[in-house]
Design a protein around this motif. Structure first.
Motif, PDB file in Angstrom:
ATOM      1  N   MET A  74       0.850  -1.025  -0.137  1.00 27.69           N
ATOM      2  CA  MET A  74      -0.172  -0.084  -0.048  1.00 27.69           C
ATOM      3  C   MET A  74       0.873   1.114   0.027  1.00 27.69           C
ATOM      4  SD  MET A  74      -2.461   1.609   2.606  1.00 27.69           S
ATOM      5  CE  MET A  74      -0.924   2.429   3.586  1.00 27.69           C
ATOM      6  N   VAL A  75       0.654   2.332  -0.842  1.00 28.43           N
ATOM      7  CA  VAL A  75       1.470   3.400  -1.045  1.00 28.43           C
ATOM      8  C   VAL A  75       0.502   4.721  -1.045  1.00 28.43           C
ATOM      9  CG1 VAL A  75       1.561   3.209  -3.403  1.00 28.43           C
ATOM     10  CG2 VAL A  75       3.301   4.430  -2.197  1.00 28.43           C
ATOM     11  N   VAL A  76       0.827   5.831  -0.411  1.00 37.83           N
ATOM     12  CA  VAL A  76      -0.043   6.759  -0.388  1.00 37.83           C
ATOM     13  C   VAL A  76       0.726   7.816  -1.175  1.00 37.83           C
ATOM     14  CG1 VAL A  76      -1.419   8.704   0.660  1.00 37.83           C
ATOM     15  CG2 VAL A  76      -1.674   6.320   1.485  1.00 37.83           C
ATOM     16  N   HIS A  77       0.343   8.676  -2.218  1.00 38.34           N
ATOM     17  CA  HIS A  77       0.950  10.009  -2.939  1.00 38.34           C
ATOM     18  C   HIS A  77       0.188  10.991  -2.593  1.00 38.34           C
ATOM     19  CE1 HIS A  77       3.695   7.503  -5.497  1.00 38.34           C
ATOM     20  NE2 HIS A  77       2.544   6.694  -5.688  1.00 38.34           N
ATOM     21  N   ASP A  78       1.001  12.046  -1.996  1.00 40.76           N
ATOM     22  CA  ASP A  78       0.144  13.619  -1.657  1.00 40.76           C
ATOM     23  C   ASP A  78       0.647  14.243  -2.758  1.00 40.76           C
ATOM     24  OD1 ASP A  78      -0.208  15.936  -0.562  1.00 40.76           O
ATOM     25  OD2 ASP A  78       0.718  15.638   1.067  1.00 40.76           O
ATOM     26  N   LEU A  79      -0.594  14.753  -3.545  1.00 40.79           N
ATOM     27  CA  LEU A  79      -0.626  15.497  -4.748  1.00 40.79           C
ATOM     28  C   LEU A  79      -0.108  17.047  -4.436  1.00 40.79           C
ATOM     29  CD1 LEU A  79      -3.751  14.089  -6.747  1.00 40.79           C
ATOM     30  CD2 LEU A  79      -1.365  13.195  -6.538  1.00 40.79           C
ATOM     31  N   SER A  80      -0.126  17.536  -3.109  1.00 38.31           N
ATOM     32  CA  SER A  80       0.415  18.615  -2.877  1.00 38.31           C
ATOM     33  C   SER A  80       1.932  18.831  -3.012  1.00 38.31           C
ATOM     34  CB  SER A  80      -0.293  19.183  -1.378  1.00 38.31           C
ATOM     35  OG  SER A  80       0.310  18.590  -0.413  1.00 38.31           O
ATOM     36  N   ARG A  81       2.471  17.488  -2.647  1.00 44.09           N
ATOM     37  CA  ARG A  81       4.178  17.588  -2.651  1.00 44.09           C
ATOM     38  C   ARG A  81       4.433  17.581  -4.280  1.00 44.09           C
ATOM     39  NH1 ARG A  81       6.053  14.550   2.497  1.00 44.09           N
ATOM     40  NH2 ARG A  81       8.005  14.928   1.289  1.00 44.09           N
ATOM     41  N   HIS A  82       5.875  17.788  -4.167  1.00 40.29           N
ATOM     42  CA  HIS A  82       6.537  17.713  -5.502  1.00 40.29           C
ATOM     43  C   HIS A  82       6.506  16.256  -6.064  1.00 40.29           C
ATOM     44  CE1 HIS A  82       9.514  17.938  -8.706  1.00 40.29           C
ATOM     45  NE2 HIS A  82       9.390  19.480  -8.640  1.00 40.29           N
ATOM     46  N   PRO A  83       6.264  16.108  -7.500  1.00 42.07           N
ATOM     47  CA  PRO A  83       6.008  14.821  -7.903  1.00 42.07           C
ATOM     48  C   PRO A  83       7.518  13.831  -7.889  1.00 42.07           C
ATOM     49  CG  PRO A  83       5.633  16.226  -9.669  1.00 42.07           C
ATOM     50  CD  PRO A  83       6.008  17.134  -8.424  1.00 42.07           C
ATOM     51  N   ASP A  84       8.480  14.518  -7.315  1.00 40.93           N
ATOM     52  CA  ASP A  84       9.711  13.766  -7.220  1.00 40.93           C
ATOM     53  C   ASP A  84       9.615  12.980  -5.915  1.00 40.93           C
ATOM     54  OD1 ASP A  84      10.787  14.685  -9.636  1.00 40.93           O
ATOM     55  OD2 ASP A  84      12.340  16.124  -8.632  1.00 40.93           O
ATOM     56  N   HIS A  85       8.863  13.540  -4.932  1.00 37.25           N
ATOM     57  CA  HIS A  85       8.866  13.232  -3.481  1.00 37.25           C
ATOM     58  C   HIS A  85       7.493  13.086  -3.269  1.00 37.25           C
ATOM     59  CE1 HIS A  85      13.045  14.050  -3.695  1.00 37.25           C
ATOM     60  NE2 HIS A  85      12.736  15.238  -3.958  1.00 37.25           N
ATOM     61  N   SER A  86       6.625  12.447  -3.899  1.00 37.58           N
ATOM     62  CA  SER A  86       5.170  12.342  -3.623  1.00 37.58           C
ATOM     63  C   SER A  86       4.739  11.278  -2.598  1.00 37.58           C
ATOM     64  CB  SER A  86       4.368  12.314  -4.741  1.00 37.58           C
ATOM     65  OG  SER A  86       4.603  10.883  -5.366  1.00 37.58           O
ATOM     66  N   ILE A  87       5.403  10.276  -2.222  1.00 40.34           N
ATOM     67  CA  ILE A  87       5.187   9.156  -1.468  1.00 40.34           C
ATOM     68  C   ILE A  87       5.297   9.532   0.138  1.00 40.34           C
ATOM     69  CG2 ILE A  87       5.781   6.869  -0.581  1.00 40.34           C
ATOM     70  CD1 ILE A  87       6.380   5.999  -3.536  1.00 40.34           C
ATOM     71  N   VAL A  88       4.104   9.608   0.848  1.00 37.54           N
ATOM     72  CA  VAL A  88       4.124  10.012   2.194  1.00 37.54           C
ATOM     73  C   VAL A  88       4.081   8.994   3.187  1.00 37.54           C
ATOM     74  CG1 VAL A  88       3.521  12.377   1.626  1.00 37.54           C
ATOM     75  CG2 VAL A  88       1.696  10.810   2.053  1.00 37.54           C
ATOM     76  N   ALA A  89       3.316   7.736   2.748  1.00 39.26           N
ATOM     77  CA  ALA A  89       3.324   6.783   3.428  1.00 39.26           C
ATOM     78  C   ALA A  89       3.429   5.477   2.591  1.00 39.26           C
ATOM     79  CB  ALA A  89       1.896   6.597   4.366  1.00 39.26           C
ATOM     80  N   ILE A  90       3.974   4.186   3.042  1.00 41.67           N
ATOM     81  CA  ILE A  90       4.222   2.963   2.457  1.00 41.67           C
ATOM     82  C   ILE A  90       3.906   1.698   3.462  1.00 41.67           C
ATOM     83  CG2 ILE A  90       6.599   3.155   2.055  1.00 41.67           C
ATOM     84  CD1 ILE A  90       5.946   2.112  -1.097  1.00 41.67           C
ATOM     85  N   GLU A  91       3.277   0.876   3.236  1.00 48.47           N
ATOM     86  CA  GLU A  91       3.503  -0.280   3.977  1.00 48.47           C
ATOM     87  C   GLU A  91       3.955  -1.480   2.854  1.00 48.47           C
ATOM     88  OE1 GLU A  91       2.938  -0.994   7.173  1.00 48.47           O
ATOM     89  OE2 GLU A  91       2.760   1.166   7.638  1.00 48.47           O
ATOM     90  N   ASN A  92       4.923  -2.388   3.337  1.00 45.26           N
ATOM     91  CA  ASN A  92       5.327  -3.447   2.677  1.00 45.26           C
ATOM     92  C   ASN A  92       5.892  -2.686   1.320  1.00 45.26           C
ATOM     93  OD1 ASN A  92       4.494  -5.488   4.273  1.00 45.26           O
ATOM     94  ND2 ASN A  92       2.497  -5.276   3.700  1.00 45.26           N
ATOM     95  N   GLY A  93       6.735  -1.930   1.448  1.00 42.84           N
ATOM     96  CA  GLY A  93       7.274  -1.183   0.290  1.00 42.84           C
ATOM     97  C   GLY A  93       8.126  -2.212  -0.464  1.00 42.84           C
ATOM     98  N   HIS A  94       8.678  -3.393  -0.016  1.00 41.89           N
ATOM     99  CA  HIS A  94       9.293  -4.475  -0.778  1.00 41.89           C
ATOM    100  C   HIS A  94       8.475  -5.004  -1.884  1.00 41.89           C
ATOM    101  CE1 HIS A  94       7.098  -6.882   2.057  1.00 41.89           C
ATOM    102  NE2 HIS A  94       7.003  -7.923   1.121  1.00 41.89           N
ATOM    103  N   VAL A  95       7.186  -4.866  -1.818  1.00 42.61           N
ATOM    104  CA  VAL A  95       6.496  -5.216  -2.758  1.00 42.61           C
ATOM    105  C   VAL A  95       6.786  -4.627  -4.237  1.00 42.61           C
ATOM    106  CG1 VAL A  95       4.249  -5.632  -3.796  1.00 42.61           C
ATOM    107  CG2 VAL A  95       4.710  -6.309  -1.418  1.00 42.61           C
TER     108      VAL A  95
END
Length: 193
Positions: A1-22
């Motif tokens: 699961m990953v959450v992208h915050d659209l108010s952040r710059h596209p280079d760093h939009s991921i603000v939360a992630i679970e099981n990032g190894h997937v």
């Protein structure tokens, strides 16, 4: 699961992630194709993308869904993506075909999960393919067409993309921005005079 915050710059939009190894990503990583498309189109009522295939850089096949999250004013402010690694299930597809089937039978190639710089490289390659000739043989009109495609695809939302595109097409940044400006001066498919 990953959450992208659209108010952040596209280079760093991921603000939360679970099981990032997937997917091989982590907090602070950049946008995916779905995020770039939303940032470029600013669609006020996008449809959630459910049960589509993506492929990671290391070759895993994921079954993915992307859900648009709206703020209290109803504006899309984030994208929640859920990715499930089905690589091993694909090896036994006949036994579990109903479990791994997708709703979109017309999709033949899984979308790729790429880092932001790879996304820019992919868009540049697509722009060259669109023109149908190598940069060395492109006319000014060919380069304008390729750069219009890049602009319409959101390529210039990527940090320092202007430098990379200008260098790739063998033009100055001033020329690059003048080519982008040509598009904004067009009306009805014809340039103003």
């Amino acid at each position: 699961m990953v959450v992208h915050d659209l108010s952040r710059h596209p280079d760093h939009s991921i603000v939360a992630i679970e099981n990032g190894h997937v997917s091989g990503r982590k907090v602070g990583d950049g946008a995916s194709h779905v995020v770039i498309e939303q940032l470029q189109s600013q669609d006020s009522d996008p449809a959630d993308h459910l049960a589509y295939l993506t492929r990671t850089p290391d070759g895993k096949t994921l079954k993915s869904s992307s859900i648009y999250i709206r703020n209290s004013r109803g504006k899309v402010s984030a994208i929640l993506s859920i990715n499930y690694d089905i690589s091993k299930l694909l090896m036994v597809e006949n036994a579990v075909s109903e479990l791994i089937s997708v709703q979109s039978p017309s999709q033949t190639e899984p979308e790729k999960i790429v880092n932001i710089s790879s996304l820019l490289d992919d868009l540049i390659a697509q722009s060259v393919a669109l023109v149908g000739k190598p940069v060395a043989l492109m006319t000014k009109d060919d380069k304008v067409r390729a750069i219009r495609f890049l602009n319409d695809s959101g390529a210039f939302l990527v940090t320092k993309s202007g430098d990379k595109v200008a260098k790739y097409f063998g033009i100055s940044k001033y020329t690059l921005y003048s080519y982008i400006d040509i598009k904004s001066k067009q009306t009805g498919g014809k340039e103003e005079t």
